[in-house]
Design an enzyme around this catalytic site. Structure first.
Site, PDB file in Angstrom:
ATOM      1  N   TYR A  42      54.106  21.739-108.055  1.00  0.00           N
ATOM      2  CA  TYR A  42      53.576  23.043-107.695  1.00  0.00           C
ATOM      3  C   TYR A  42      52.848  23.127-106.520  1.00  0.00           C
ATOM      4  O   TYR A  42      52.039  24.023-106.337  1.00  0.00           O
ATOM      5  CB  TYR A  42      52.516  23.542-108.805  1.00  0.00           C
ATOM      6  CG  TYR A  42      53.184  23.316-110.254  1.00  0.00           C
ATOM      7  CD1 TYR A  42      54.006  23.786-110.733  1.00  0.00           C
ATOM      8  CD2 TYR A  42      52.239  22.474-111.187  1.00  0.00           C
ATOM      9  CE1 TYR A  42      54.605  23.518-112.079  1.00  0.00           C
ATOM     10  CE2 TYR A  42      52.657  22.099-112.412  1.00  0.00           C
ATOM     11  CZ  TYR A  42      53.726  22.900-112.987  1.00  0.00           C
ATOM     12  OH  TYR A  42      54.321  22.856-114.112  1.00  0.00           O
ATOM     13  N   TYR A 170      54.407  30.446-121.285  1.00  0.00           N
ATOM     14  CA  TYR A 170      54.838  29.053-120.722  1.00  0.00           C
ATOM     15  C   TYR A 170      54.858  27.801-121.680  1.00  0.00           C
ATOM     16  O   TYR A 170      53.957  27.790-122.451  1.00  0.00           O
ATOM     17  CB  TYR A 170      53.552  28.814-119.613  1.00  0.00           C
ATOM     18  CG  TYR A 170      53.964  27.407-118.992  1.00  0.00           C
ATOM     19  CD1 TYR A 170      54.793  27.310-117.713  1.00  0.00           C
ATOM     20  CD2 TYR A 170      53.429  26.155-119.243  1.00  0.00           C
ATOM     21  CE1 TYR A 170      55.434  26.202-117.283  1.00  0.00           C
ATOM     22  CE2 TYR A 170      53.767  25.023-118.621  1.00  0.00           C
ATOM     23  CZ  TYR A 170      54.663  25.139-117.775  1.00  0.00           C
ATOM     24  OH  TYR A 170      54.993  23.696-117.039  1.00  0.00           O
ATOM     25  N   ASP A 263      53.897  26.817-130.328  1.00  0.00           N
ATOM     26  CA  ASP A 263      53.615  25.971-129.240  1.00  0.00           C
ATOM     27  C   ASP A 263      52.009  25.937-129.039  1.00  0.00           C
ATOM     28  O   ASP A 263      51.485  26.869-128.374  1.00  0.00           O
ATOM     29  CB  ASP A 263      54.366  26.526-127.951  1.00  0.00           C
ATOM     30  CG  ASP A 263      53.744  25.451-126.903  1.00  0.00           C
ATOM     31  OD1 ASP A 263      53.141  24.681-126.875  1.00  0.00           O
ATOM     32  OD2 ASP A 263      54.517  25.608-125.648  1.00  0.00           O
ATOM     33  N   LYS A 292      49.167  17.480-124.930  1.00  0.00           N
ATOM     34  CA  LYS A 292      48.224  17.442-124.129  1.00  0.00           C
ATOM     35  C   LYS A 292      47.130  16.659-124.725  1.00  0.00           C
ATOM     36  O   LYS A 292      47.034  15.354-124.723  1.00  0.00           O
ATOM     37  CB  LYS A 292      47.690  18.796-123.980  1.00  0.00           C
ATOM     38  CG  LYS A 292      48.701  19.781-123.048  1.00  0.00           C
ATOM     39  CD  LYS A 292      48.185  20.256-121.799  1.00  0.00           C
ATOM     40  CE  LYS A 292      49.033  21.079-121.030  1.00  0.00           C
ATOM     41  NZ  LYS A 292      48.980  20.884-119.806  1.00  0.00           N
TER      42      LYS A 292
HETATM   43  C1  LIG Z   1      51.736  26.000-124.169  1.00  0.00           C
HETATM   44  C2  LIG Z   1      52.483  24.792-123.244  1.00  0.00           C
HETATM   45  N1  LIG Z   1      53.507  24.390-123.803  1.00  0.00           N
HETATM   46  C3  LIG Z   1      54.092  23.138-123.085  1.00  0.00           C
HETATM   47  C4  LIG Z   1      53.637  22.641-121.946  1.00  0.00           C
HETATM   48  C5  LIG Z   1      54.451  21.728-121.106  1.00  0.00           C
HETATM   49  O1  LIG Z   1      53.633  20.196-121.224  1.00  0.00           O
HETATM   50  P1  LIG Z   1      54.173  19.279-120.320  1.00  0.00           P
HETATM   51  O2  LIG Z   1      53.399  19.480-119.120  1.00  0.00           O
HETATM   52  O3  LIG Z   1      53.157  17.974-120.994  1.00  0.00           O
HETATM   53  O4  LIG Z   1      55.470  18.992-120.288  1.00  0.00           O
HETATM   54  C6  LIG Z   1      52.416  23.237-121.414  1.00  0.00           C
HETATM   55  C7  LIG Z   1      51.654  22.578-120.208  1.00  0.00           C
HETATM   56  O5  LIG Z   1      50.921  23.340-119.485  1.00  0.00           O
HETATM   57  C8  LIG Z   1      51.727  24.405-122.329  1.00  0.00           C
HETATM   58  O6  LIG Z   1      50.576  24.646-121.777  1.00  0.00           O
END
Ligand SMILES: Cc1ncc(COP(=O)(O)O)c(C=O)c1O
Length: 445
Positions: A42, A170, A263, A292
């Site tokens: 980024y 996201y 998610d 996470k």
């Molecule tokens: C809600 C959500 N889903 C998926 C992801 C992607 O996770 P990763 O960065 O471990 O691939 C993130 C990352 O910020 C997220 O906040």
């Protein structure tokens, strides 16, 4: 959204780009040393000031290579929920490293993975799911999308290939995860190459719900499922919605026999207060994505938890209906050890109370930011504090980031927001230093 809160910087105008490039070139050369071959995430590598060199971590602190210390307000992209280097997690990883750092998960299993699967299945809404491990949040989402697609194939239903997803979402940086994320955000450059999905606003109020229901009905024959982030859309701009919206998303879809993927990679493990946002709203998603904080932020890991009816659709006597996915580092024993240790801490330490205290302190501490120039909103949910600005051009973004480091704080604004997602163990004084620092820096920088 023309300039999405979570999206990459809008294109630089020539003059601004040239000025930033010049400023970047005049950074101390020592700070640039060693950066010749690295490609940062980024990051507009043409103009962005050099990153901060970190040599160690402990608790809620980053120890910089030059001897300075920063109080971390971000917990490494919201992962280090118990603080850095928690001895219980570190010991678990060390012991696991001596016994078996990794082993393939095809045909072989190990106690750490089985125990972790049992524990996650019991904790997740529904209480009886099947856990499929992968190595990151994005892969947990890819797995969930593939599960939903093959769920229909295995049931002999053709043409169910599209997902309903939401503006502001996201779900990660891999291709399918991008396809269900906001198309004006991080995924903008790739839109033409991604599968087309059906995108709308999260259903709020009667009208929003009616629009959502109408979309589900209109496209019923082509839908594989619905994917959303319950309670908070994280990297899309830390946008909050309430339990009614969560229930509407899940219930309208499930009433039409459509699998819902929640998610909770950001919201899970108490980030918004409850252990899982779906549980608080009283819904059981068909598929749940975790990542996470799953390992307490120590190692990369994703988990996708499918409810029994989803799993059952893959059972049979033909390999063709088996789930054809298996990352090499799936269920990595080190990550499982870290995750089991993290769950021990959630069981034994008062994390939920910690998050409640953080929420109260964020509300008080960030309130003065409301009167700072350019601030359009201040919002707090659980251990998430957000100050939203009307605009955050790239040069001010860089200035803000540098000013926080100058103040001994690690706060990393993006898009149009300045936010805090600290470790749940952060002390009152450190949290006050972060909130005071934000109010001060927003006035000065
Ligand atoms: C809600 C959500 N889903 C998926 C992801 C992607 O996770 P990763 O960065 O471990 O691939 C993130 C990352 O910020 C997220 O906040």
């Amino acid at each position: 959204m023309t300039s999405p809160p979570g999206g990459p910087p809008a294109g630089l105008r020539h003059a601004e780009a040239a000025r930033l490039a010049e400023a970047s070139a005049t950074q101390a050369p020592a700070a640039q040393a060693g950066l010749s071959h690295i490609w940062l995430p980024y990051t507009q590598m043409g103009v962005e000031p050099p990153p901060v060199m970190v040599a160690g971590t402990s608790g809620v602190r980053l120890h910089l290579a030059d001897g300075r210390e920063l109080i971390d307000g971000v917990a490494s992209w919201w992962t280090a929920c118990h603080g850095y280097n928690h001895p219980h997690i570190v010991t678990a990883i060390e012991e696991q490293a001596r016994a078996m750092p990794h082993v393939m998960f095809g045909g072989l299993v190990h106690d750490g993975a089985l125990r972790l699967a049992d524990r996650l299945a019991a904790l997740a809404p529904g209480g009886a799911g099947r856990v499929f491990f992968s190595d990151s949040g994005s892969t947990a989402v890819e797995v969930a999308l593939k599960m939903a697609l093959q769920y229909w194939v295995n049931r002999g239903v053709k043409g169910r290939t599209k997902f309903v997803c939401f503006r502001g979402a996201y779900h990660g940086d891999t291709m399918a995860a991008m396809s269900v994320s906001d198309d004006a955000g991080f995924a903008a450059a790739f839109v033409g190459a991604l599968p087309d999905q059906l995108r709308l606003d999260l259903p709020r109020g009667e009208l929003g719900c009616a629009d959502y229901a109408a979309m589900l009905d209109a496209h019923r024959g082509s839908l594989a499922g619905v994917i959303f982030e319950p309670s908070v859309q994280g990297a899309g701009g830390m946008l909050f919605h309430d339990g009614e919206t969560v229930r509407a998303v899940v219930e309208e879809a499930q009433a039409r026999d459509l699998p819902v993927i929640a998610d909770e990679i950001f919201t899970g493990f108490h980030r918004t207060g409850p252990l899982f946002a779906c549980a608080e709203a009283g819904v059981v998603p068909d598929i749940l994505c975790l990542g996470k904080g799953l390992t307490g932020g120590a190692l990369g890991m994703g988990a996708t938890v499918a409810q029994p009816h989803v799993f059952d659709a893959f059972l049979g006597d033909d390999l063709a209906t088996a789930f054809m996915h298996g990352p090499t580092f799936m269920a990595n024993p080190l990550a499982c050890a870290a995750a089991n240790a993290s769950l021990d801490l959630f069981e034994s330490e008062p994390r939920a109370a910690g998050v409640r205290a953080i929420e109260a302190a964020l509300r008080d501490g960030l309130a003065p930011a409301r009167t700072r120039p350019g601030v359009v909103d201040v919002r707090v949910r659980g251990a998430i504090g957000v100050v939203e600005l009307d605009d955050l051009p790239l040069d001010r973004l860089y200035r803000l980031r540098a000013a926080f480091v100058e103040c001994g704080l690690w706060v990393r604004p993006f898009g149009r927001i300045v936010y805090l997602t600290p470790a749940f163990v952060i002390g009152k004084d450190d949290l006050a230093a972060l909130t005071d620092g934000i109010c001060r820096v927003l006035t000065e920088a």
